[in-house]
Design a protein around this motif. Structure first.
Motif, short mmCIF file in Angstrom:
data_model
loop_
_atom_site.label_atom_id
_atom_site.label_comp_id
_atom_site.label_asym_id
_atom_site.label_seq_id
_atom_site.Cartn_x
_atom_site.Cartn_y
_atom_site.Cartn_z
N MET B 1 -5.88 -9.22 9.90
CA MET B 1 -6.57 -9.49 10.65
C MET B 1 -7.79 -10.40 9.85
N VAL B 2 -8.23 -11.35 10.49
CA VAL B 2 -9.51 -11.98 9.99
C VAL B 2 -10.79 -11.17 10.09
N SER B 3 -11.38 -11.00 9.17
CA SER B 3 -12.63 -10.29 9.42
C SER B 3 -13.62 -10.95 10.30
N SER B 4 -14.26 -10.58 11.31
CA SER B 4 -15.36 -11.13 11.87
C SER B 4 -16.70 -10.35 12.18
N ALA B 5 -16.49 -9.30 11.69
CA ALA B 5 -17.53 -8.50 11.46
C ALA B 5 -18.86 -8.99 10.63
N ALA B 6 -19.99 -8.68 11.03
CA ALA B 6 -20.93 -9.12 10.19
C ALA B 6 -21.01 -8.38 9.06
N GLN B 7 -20.83 -9.23 7.76
CA GLN B 7 -20.71 -8.64 6.65
C GLN B 7 -22.08 -8.54 6.01
N THR B 8 -22.94 -7.26 5.69
CA THR B 8 -24.08 -7.20 5.88
C THR B 8 -24.58 -6.62 4.51
N HIS B 9 -25.69 -7.14 3.82
CA HIS B 9 -26.52 -6.61 2.62
C HIS B 9 -27.62 -5.88 3.58
N LYS B 10 -28.27 -6.43 4.58
CA LYS B 10 -29.33 -6.00 5.43
C LYS B 10 -29.07 -6.50 6.85
N LYS B 11 -28.74 -5.82 7.70
CA LYS B 11 -28.43 -6.21 9.17
C LYS B 11 -29.68 -6.68 9.81
N VAL B 12 -29.69 -8.11 10.01
CA VAL B 12 -30.79 -8.58 10.72
C VAL B 12 -30.38 -8.85 12.17
N LEU B 13 -29.20 -9.23 12.19
CA LEU B 13 -28.60 -9.80 13.59
C LEU B 13 -27.45 -8.79 14.22
N VAL B 247 -22.27 -18.22 9.67
CA VAL B 247 -23.84 -18.28 9.85
C VAL B 247 -24.44 -17.22 8.90
N LYS B 248 -25.31 -17.61 8.09
CA LYS B 248 -25.99 -16.95 7.12
C LYS B 248 -27.26 -16.87 7.45
N VAL B 249 -27.71 -15.44 6.89
CA VAL B 249 -29.18 -15.27 7.12
C VAL B 249 -29.50 -14.90 5.74
N LEU B 250 -30.48 -15.66 5.22
CA LEU B 250 -31.23 -15.52 3.75
C LEU B 250 -32.61 -15.07 4.01
N ASP B 251 -33.03 -14.31 3.09
CA ASP B 251 -34.43 -13.91 2.89
C ASP B 251 -35.29 -15.01 2.44
N ALA B 252 -36.58 -14.90 2.39
CA ALA B 252 -37.37 -16.04 1.97
C ALA B 252 -37.20 -16.54 0.75
N ASP B 253 -36.65 -15.93 -0.24
CA ASP B 253 -36.03 -16.28 -1.69
C ASP B 253 -34.70 -17.04 -1.66
N GLY B 254 -34.20 -17.09 -0.50
CA GLY B 254 -32.72 -17.24 -0.49
C GLY B 254 -31.92 -16.37 -0.91
N LEU B 257 -28.72 -12.06 3.03
CA LEU B 257 -29.07 -10.74 3.89
C LEU B 257 -27.73 -10.32 4.71
N GLN B 258 -27.17 -11.47 5.32
CA GLN B 258 -26.11 -11.27 6.28
C GLN B 258 -25.25 -12.43 6.47
N ASN B 259 -24.09 -12.14 6.48
CA ASN B 259 -23.12 -13.27 6.80
C ASN B 259 -22.18 -12.81 7.87
N LEU B 260 -22.36 -14.00 8.90
CA LEU B 260 -21.52 -13.80 10.20
C LEU B 260 -20.36 -14.84 10.52
N ARG B 261 -19.27 -14.08 10.79
CA ARG B 261 -17.97 -15.18 10.87
C ARG B 261 -17.84 -15.49 12.38
N GLY B 262 -18.55 -14.75 13.19
CA GLY B 262 -18.25 -15.03 14.85
C GLY B 262 -17.63 -13.80 15.49
N GLU B 263 -18.10 -13.88 16.58
CA GLU B 263 -17.69 -12.57 17.52
C GLU B 263 -17.77 -12.82 19.08
N ALA B 264 -17.40 -14.08 19.34
CA ALA B 264 -17.59 -14.72 20.64
C ALA B 264 -16.61 -13.57 21.82
N THR B 265 -17.38 -13.40 22.87
CA THR B 265 -16.61 -12.82 23.92
C THR B 265 -16.48 -13.79 25.04
#
Lengths: 468, 343
Positions: B1-13, B247-254, B257-265
């Motif tokens: 299964m393709v992972s679509s969970a938010a792969q997280t260093h720090k869960k922002v979203l 979609v990626k979330v980066l901190d102010a230094d780049g 923080l978080q990597n999203l692959r999509g979880e549409a419902t």
């Protein structure tokens, strides 16, 4: 660099690719004929405009709700690739394993199939047939999702033997049934949902979902089959093994290859009743097929290095197919330095010339040769090429015009002007009659850039330019 | 299964819900390119349509509860018409500005979709545009436009008077390769999705280079052809990693923080469609919409997204609302996925 070498190289590039500029031909001649054939056969990692560029600026080439978007992506690749034979061969397989949108109703699935032809089209024929058997577009096109244990649907089994490998007359009706039994359980995932959407032509809710192959052991007929005289509990892979060992398969593929790359044969339905145009050439290709373990590249190597391919007697014999013709012109005129909306029109123009990519007229594909040309399609072809070459602002046209002036100067004679145009459009050789007509036309004009472009337009209308 | 969970260093979203449905006209989207979260509480979504787009080009107006308010801005080259709407933004007077990368124009509409004004001249001189895409207003109501094929950012007044330009074609600091989305941060700094260079660049309001973020490549840790960027009050960057379908979330230094692959419902509109079209709904309910990943090439996220519906497919734009919710507009899936701040 002799004229014979240049003419032969130009011939190779027209047949194994989509033509070439005079500069490209010179480079290839310097490398040598056999080395060029090898480069065409082993292109490495080809460069082209690139998926990201196409998808960003042609969004339907990304989402592919319809079949045209994927076809445009393919056209961009044909126009800009460094590996023209790979694309030519992809076109070759698309014409033989002809699959179309009216039943598949999903552009992305057809795009995936074209990519499969590109990945496997120059490898071994048994691998290609196996991938074809698992290809979701083909499964739906020939109803194999309806081919069940105890209730076979013969559509795929029949066409696999008749149109994709052995040809009519090499098998029995019973073989078709047994072949079909062996392919029961070869289907696509989520069959019911995909078929309901297909029947309703449904984009909803979030655009099309591409199909994927699924093997269902519970729906596969495990029983013993008798196929082409052999007995066993055959599955699809075994059937392909048996098919590929048949001489009829070798002959069928060899004749297709000759038909596409060397000289026109009659349409496929006539093959059982009409001997090949050059039986010795077919024998040579059959031998290459058998000795190489069904390797398509090995067959092509033999073909392009053969005397029957190099013969002057078959040059300008083949009418260019519409996609081949348009791609060849666009490679020369350089209209698409990046994706542009004009590609929507170019795809339509190819369709009006008689070849709608991803929508062949039937499972039999397109009839080739002079059947490409009638009064309507010829006008389309000439109008298209004339419009392209008449625009001296197109970078490729401007480059040709500059080279014509560099070669002949401002006071070149009509004869020189015609010769230079023929050279720069791909080292085209024309009959005396054609040359006369072009020269008379050149005499009527001046020597401005636009006048040269007019001679290019007229050259594109000649029978030699319309042929390969 | 393709992972679509938010792969997280720090869960922002975390995933919230999905809006939209594909539709060639009226309620829905077709090849949406951007979303404006306007101060009137509504969403204005630009649509490119398919092929020549003579039917589905429009701006669709809705809200986060899926209430539909109508459409405007149909196909054409006249006043109030659009050929290839790419990006959109709201100015401080409540007008919605839309860039068009074929007509090279910027067109302003009011909330009701009435034509207000348009400007833009095709060319490469200062103040001229070639394929405008990204658009963002600053606090002074001046506007930054991504001038895509001129590989630069230009700043104009809201009436189209040229103020300044920065950037040129290349991969050095402050240079661009076919840039796409742009935004102005709460601090007034300008961020640009430098598409062809696989990075986000940050500039002062005056166009001086400050920093670049992102390593080029495939996958979770890198950027591949980013299309859009949004920035919050912490300096976090939310990047539509278009080529990686993430979609990626980066901190102010780049830092990632978080990597999203999509979880549409299913959106409200999608659920209603499947309820009404029962045959499709029932067949869908019996389906496995997340086929095994061994069928799909992990190095080809575009193909994965073609097969697995819930994954991002062509994330064209990311926008933040005042609550810190992220709206991801997906071109090929004709919908918007909304993520909210993790609790």
């Amino acid at each position: 660099m002799g004229k014979q070498d240049i003419d032969l190289m130009a011939h190779l590039m027209r047949r194994a690719g989509f033509g070439a500029t005079r500069d490209e031909i010179d480079e290839y001649v310097a490398q040598g004929y056999e080395a060029t054939v090898e480069k065409l056969l082993s292109p490495g990692d080809p460069t082209w405009m690139g998926d990201f560029m196409v998808r960003r600026f042609d969004h339907e080439a990304s989402g592919m709700i319809n079949h045209r978007g994927g076809a445009r992506s393919w056209l961009y690749r044909m126009i800009t690739t460094s590996a023209p034979l790979q694309e030519k061969l992809t076109l070759f397989w698309h014409g033989i394993f002809a699959t179309g949108v009216p039943k598949v109703i999903n552009g992305r699935v057809l795009y995936d199939q074209v990519n499969m032809f590109r990945r496997n089209g120059m490898g071994s024929f048994d691998k290609l047939l196996l991938e074809l058997s698992k290809n979701p577009a083909m499964i739906v096109w020939l109803d194999n999702q309806d081919n069940h244990n105890g209730a076979i649907n013969e559509n795929w089994g029949r066409e696999l033997l008749e149109l994709f490998s052995m040809g009519v007359g090499s098998y029995s009706e019973e073989d078709i049934k047994e072949c079909s039994r062996a392919f029961t359980g070869w289907t696509i995932g989520n069959t019911e949902y995909m078929m309901v959407r297909s029947q309703r032509d449904s984009d909803w809710p979030y655009g099309r979902i591409s199909y994927h192959f699924e093997y269902r052991p519970e729906d596969h007929d495990e029983g013993e089959k008798t196929f082409l005289g052999q007995k066993g509990n055959f599955n699809g892979e075994d059937i392909i093994d048996i098919i590929c060992k048949q001489e009829s398969t070798a002959r069928f593929i060899a004749r297709h290859m000759y038909h596409f790359f060397v000289a026109d044969e009659p349409p496929v339905p006539a093959w059982p009743y009409t001997p090949p145009r050059d039986p010795d050439a077919i024998d040579t290709l059959v031998k290459a097929y058998s000795e190489s373990n069904y390797d398509i590249t090995s067959m092509l190597r033999v073909l392009f290095n053969s005397d029957f391919f190099k013969s002057e007697g078959i040059r300008y014999e083949k009418v260019k197919g519409p996609a081949e013709f348009v791609v060849g012109v666009l490679r020369l005129t350089g209209e698409f330095d990046r994706p542009r909306r004009e590609m929507v029109s170019r795809y339509s123009q190819i369709t009006w010339m008689g070849q709608e990519l991803n929508n062949p007229p039937s499972v039999e594909g397109w009839h080739q040769g002079t059947e490409w040309v009638d009064t309507g399609t010829l006008i389309e072809r000439i109008n298209f090429a004339s419009e392209q070459f008449g625009d001296a602002n197109k970078p490729g046209v401007k480059a040709i015009v500059d080279k014509v002036f560099a070669g002949g100067g401002d006071d070149m004679t009509p004869d020189q002007l015609v010769d230079l145009c023929l050279e720069q459009m791909g080292a085209i050789s024309v009959s005396d009659e054609t040359h006369d007509v072009l020269t008379r036309f050149a005499k009527q004009g001046g020597r401005s850039e636009q006048d040269v472009a007019h001679v290019l337009r007229m050259t594109a209308a000649t029978k030699e330019f319309q042929r390969a | 299964m393709v992972s679509s969970a938010a792969q997280t260093h720090k869960k922002v979203l975390e995933y919230n819900n999905t809006l939209g449905i594909v539709a060639m006209e009226g309620r829905g989207f077709e090849y949406p390119t951007d979303t404006v979260i306007a101060r009137d509480g509504r969403l204005y979504v630009t649509n490119r349509s398919r092929d020549t787009g003579e039917r589905a080009v429009r701006v669709t107006v809705l809200d986060v509860e899926s209430e539909f308010y109508g459409t405007f801005g149909y196909f054409g080259r006249g006043d109030g018409q659009l050929v290839s709407p790419m990006c959109a933004a709201e100015d401080n007077t409540g007008h919605i500005f839309v860039t068009d990368d074929v007509t090279h124009k910027v067109t302003a509409f009011d909330y009701d979709g009435n034509f207000v004004s348009k400007w833009g001249v095709h060319g490469s001189e200062k103040g001229e545009l070639n394929g405008p895409s990204g658009i963002a207003f600053d606090a002074d109501n001046n506007v930054y436009i991504t001038d895509t094929h001129n590989h630069r950012i230009q700043k104009f007044t809201s009436t189209g008077e040229f103020i300044m330009a920065f950037g040129s074609n290349g991969s050095g600091q402050g240079q661009f390769e076919l840039p796409w989305g742009t935004t102005v941060s709460p601090d007034g700094e300008v961020y640009v999705a430098d598409w062809g260079n696989d990075r986000i660049q940050k500039f002062t309001a005056g166009g001086d280079f400050i920093a670049a973020y992102g390593a080029s490549g495939l996958g979770d840790e890198k950027l591949q052809r980013p299309s859009s960027v949004a920035v919050d009050e912490r300096g976090y960057m939310y990047v539509a990693d278009w080529g990686n379908e993430r979609v990626k979330v980066l901190d102010a230094d780049g830092g990632l923080l978080q990597n999203l692959r999509g979880e549409a419902t299913l959106s409200k509109w999608a659920a209603l469609y499947l309820e009404v079209n029962r045959e499709e709904g029932e067949a869908r309910a019996k389906s496995d919409l997340e086929p095994s990943t061994d069928l799909l090439d992990a190095d080809d996220p575009h193909t994965q997204s073609a097969h697995v519906e819930k994954l991002f497919w062509a994330p064209m734009s990311v926008k933040l609302d005042n609550a810190g919710r992220l709206f991801v507009t997906e071109g090929n899936r004709h919908r918007i996925q909304i993520y909210e701040r993790a609790s």
